[in-house]
Design an enzyme around this catalytic site. Structure first.
Site, PDB file in Angstrom:
ATOM      1  N   GLU A  26     -31.682   7.569  22.155  1.00 51.01           N
ATOM      2  CA  GLU A  26     -31.961   6.237  22.734  1.00 51.01           C
ATOM      3  C   GLU A  26     -31.738   6.213  24.247  1.00 51.01           C
ATOM      4  OE1 GLU A  26     -29.264   3.007  22.799  1.00 51.01           O
ATOM      5  OE2 GLU A  26     -27.848   3.982  21.455  1.00 51.01           O
ATOM      6  N   LYS A  87     -32.879  -4.362  28.434  1.00 48.95           N
ATOM      7  CA  LYS A  87     -32.350  -3.876  27.153  1.00 48.95           C
ATOM      8  C   LYS A  87     -33.327  -4.386  26.089  1.00 48.95           C
ATOM      9  CE  LYS A  87     -28.697  -4.922  23.851  1.00 48.95           C
ATOM     10  NZ  LYS A  87     -27.683  -5.928  23.519  1.00 48.95           N
ATOM     11  N   VAL A 107     -30.867   0.846  19.480  1.00 50.07           N
ATOM     12  CA  VAL A 107     -30.999   1.620  18.240  1.00 50.07           C
ATOM     13  C   VAL A 107     -32.208   1.118  17.440  1.00 50.07           C
ATOM     14  CG1 VAL A 107     -29.917   2.035  15.988  1.00 50.07           C
ATOM     15  CG2 VAL A 107     -28.591   2.327  18.100  1.00 50.07           C
ATOM     16  N   ASP A 139     -24.119 -13.831  14.688  1.00 48.27           N
ATOM     17  CA  ASP A 139     -24.530 -12.709  15.537  1.00 48.27           C
ATOM     18  C   ASP A 139     -24.462 -11.390  14.771  1.00 48.27           C
ATOM     19  OD1 ASP A 139     -25.160 -10.941  17.500  1.00 48.27           O
ATOM     20  OD2 ASP A 139     -23.732 -11.707  18.981  1.00 48.27           O
ATOM     21  N   SER A 141     -26.533  -7.720  14.670  1.00 49.80           N
ATOM     22  CA  SER A 141     -27.504  -6.936  15.447  1.00 49.80           C
ATOM     23  C   SER A 141     -28.767  -6.649  14.649  1.00 49.80           C
ATOM     24  CB  SER A 141     -26.860  -5.615  15.867  1.00 49.80           C
ATOM     25  OG  SER A 141     -27.825  -4.797  16.487  1.00 49.80           O
ATOM     26  N   ALA A 142     -29.893  -6.697  15.352  1.00 55.58           N
ATOM     27  CA  ALA A 142     -31.177  -6.306  14.744  1.00 55.58           C
ATOM     28  C   ALA A 142     -31.186  -4.820  14.376  1.00 55.58           C
ATOM     29  CB  ALA A 142     -32.323  -6.617  15.698  1.00 55.58           C
ATOM     30  N   ASP A 143     -30.193  -4.061  14.864  1.00 56.42           N
ATOM     31  CA  ASP A 143     -30.089  -2.651  14.430  1.00 56.42           C
ATOM     32  C   ASP A 143     -29.966  -2.592  12.904  1.00 56.42           C
ATOM     33  OD1 ASP A 143     -29.992  -2.047  17.118  1.00 56.42           O
ATOM     34  OD2 ASP A 143     -27.921  -1.307  17.116  1.00 56.42           O
ATOM     35  N   LYS A 160     -18.125   0.522  16.736  1.00 60.33           N
ATOM     36  CA  LYS A 160     -17.022   0.154  17.647  1.00 60.33           C
ATOM     37  C   LYS A 160     -16.293  -1.063  17.140  1.00 60.33           C
ATOM     38  CE  LYS A 160     -17.905   1.603  22.325  1.00 60.33           C
ATOM     39  NZ  LYS A 160     -19.316   1.729  22.670  1.00 60.33           N
TER      40      LYS A 160
HETATM   41  N1  PSU Z   1     -22.724  -0.171  20.565  1.00 61.87           N
HETATM   42  C1  PSU Z   1     -22.161   0.839  21.225  1.00 61.87           C
HETATM   43  N2  PSU Z   1     -22.821   1.389  22.261  1.00 61.87           N
HETATM   44  C2  PSU Z   1     -24.062   0.948  22.633  1.00 61.87           C
HETATM   45  C3  PSU Z   1     -24.642  -0.108  21.912  1.00 61.87           C
HETATM   46  C4  PSU Z   1     -23.952  -0.639  20.904  1.00 61.87           C
HETATM   47  O1  PSU Z   1     -21.057   1.244  20.904  1.00 61.87           O
HETATM   48  O2  PSU Z   1     -24.639   1.473  23.581  1.00 61.87           O
HETATM   49  C5  PSU Z   1     -26.022  -0.548  22.285  1.00 61.87           C
HETATM   50  C6  PSU Z   1     -27.047   0.196  21.413  1.00 61.87           C
HETATM   51  O3  PSU Z   1     -28.241   0.380  22.153  1.00 61.87           O
HETATM   52  C7  PSU Z   1     -27.277  -0.786  20.281  1.00 61.87           C
HETATM   53  C8  PSU Z   1     -27.215  -2.098  21.017  1.00 61.87           C
HETATM   54  O4  PSU Z   1     -28.484  -0.595  19.602  1.00 61.87           O
HETATM   55  O5  PSU Z   1     -26.176  -1.948  21.977  1.00 61.87           O
HETATM   56  C9  PSU Z   1     -26.942  -3.271  20.099  1.00 61.87           C
HETATM   57  O6  PSU Z   1     -27.075  -4.463  20.800  1.00 61.87           O
HETATM   58  P1  PSU Z   1     -27.064  -5.862  20.012  1.00 61.87           P
HETATM   59  O7  PSU Z   1     -25.665  -6.002  19.492  1.00 61.87           O
HETATM   60  O8  PSU Z   1     -27.424  -6.888  21.036  1.00 61.87           O
HETATM   61  O9  PSU Z   1     -28.107  -5.751  18.937  1.00 61.87           O
HETATM   62 MN    MN Z   2     -26.613 -10.045  18.809  1.00 55.73          MN
END
Ligand code: PSU
Ligand code: MN
Length: 306
Positions: A26, A87, A107, A139, A141-143, A160
């Protein structure tokens, strides 16, 4: 699907068409996760680590209205230095593509583009998940939703502790996503090999992981497998050290009304700024370690399917 949206490096395209092992990487970690010049240095070392194991690295990003699969040194430099890189998660893709805005892919977006290109294995640092307080903020993540539907396995160092690790594991279970800790019973939490949560599954070799992926996808079971690879010994940052900074960062975020796509980078930056060298060194070590394991899995997967 219109493959004109993809711009795949020649070496990567040839490897994919010949069934050779390829590892997707990524770009959010380069543009938003690490400071210059360590970010580009690390990206180059990660590429070398993948090659050393016999696979081809393919860093994914968006530029000039195309999804780039495989970045050269100049492109890595661009994403490492340029300040106005978005992002980009799934929902941002059509906007940045149509506006020709440069985008570092999360991701979720990286795995979708990898899948469009025909890549099955993806290495990163940490994935997004269910945030602390998500029962009120919603909240998530879309991951995670992307992992439920796209057939690309992810090697990360777990999740994390800025997130609610327990709820993230619950959500992964709900979505039918297998979670495998590599070589240990406990689910790792990025900076630490420990989290006090058992991993649902444990496997001890790349070959076993490849065999499981082969069966999952051959059966038509959609989606990802999360391979949680603990940070190498000697690079851990203790959970207590990290927790105090997370508490401060969460309090600041609330005061400053930070939410949506800004919250994850805000929390990560706070931890990175306050733990300086220690967390950066851990981050670099675990990304290299994940790239190596992902390459081994890709090699094993490509020889299984011969
Ligand atoms: N968590 C980490 N390191 C990162 C990210 C998340 O420990 O770099 C980054 C990754 O690119 C992940 C994104 O896909 O943040 C998730 O963001 P969000 O929570 O807004 O979906
Ligand atoms: Mn989010």
């Amino acid at each position: 699907m219109n493959i004109n949206f993809l711009k795949v490096q020649t070496e990567v395209r040839e490897a994919i068409s010949e069934g050779k092992p390829v590892v997707a990487l990524e770009s959010t970690i380069i543009s938003h996760g690490m400071p210059w010049p360590k970010n580009v240095e690390t990206a180059l070392r990660v590429g070398d680590a993948v090659r050393k194991e016999g696979a081809i690295p393919a860093t994914i990003a968006i530029k000039d209205g195309k999804c780039l699969v495989g970045l050269d040194k100049n492109e890595l430099d661009f994403f490492g230095k340029e300040k106005n890189v978005w992002k980009v998660s799934i929902r941002d893709m059509p906007y940045v593509m149509s506006k020709k805005i440069p985008g570092a892919t999360t991701v979720a977006a990286t795995m979708r583009i990898a899948s469009m290109a025909g890549i099955k294995i993806f290495a990163t640092g940490g994935i997004g998940g269910v945030h602390r307080g998500a029962t009120a903020s919603m909240d998530i993540s879309a991951d995670l939703t992307e992992m439920a539907q796209t057939d690309v396995a992810i090697v990360s160092a777990g999740v994390k502790s800025i997130l609610d690790i327990g709820l993230t594991l619950e959500y992964l279970e709900t979505k039918g996503i297998p979670v495998v800790a590599f070589g240990q019973k406990e689910f790792p939490s990025f900076y630490s090999g420990k989290s006090s949560f058992d991993s649902p599954l444990q496997l001890d070799s790349a070959a076993e992981i490849a065999a499981m992926l082969n069966i999952k996808w051959s059966m038509g079971l959609k989606g990802s497998v999360l391979v949680a690879n603990p940070v190498p010994a000697g690079y851990e940052v203790s959970a207590e050290t990290i927790e105090q900074y997370i508490q401060q960062a969460l309090a600041d975020a609330e005061k400053m009304h930070i939410c949506g796509k800004e919250i994850t980078p805000f929390l990560l930056k706070h931890i990175a700024d306050h733990t300086k060298g220690e967390s950066l060194e851990a981050n670099i070590a675990l990304v290299l370690n994940n790239a190596k394991l992902a390459a081994k899995i890709a090699v094993s997967l490509s020889s299984d399917s011969l």
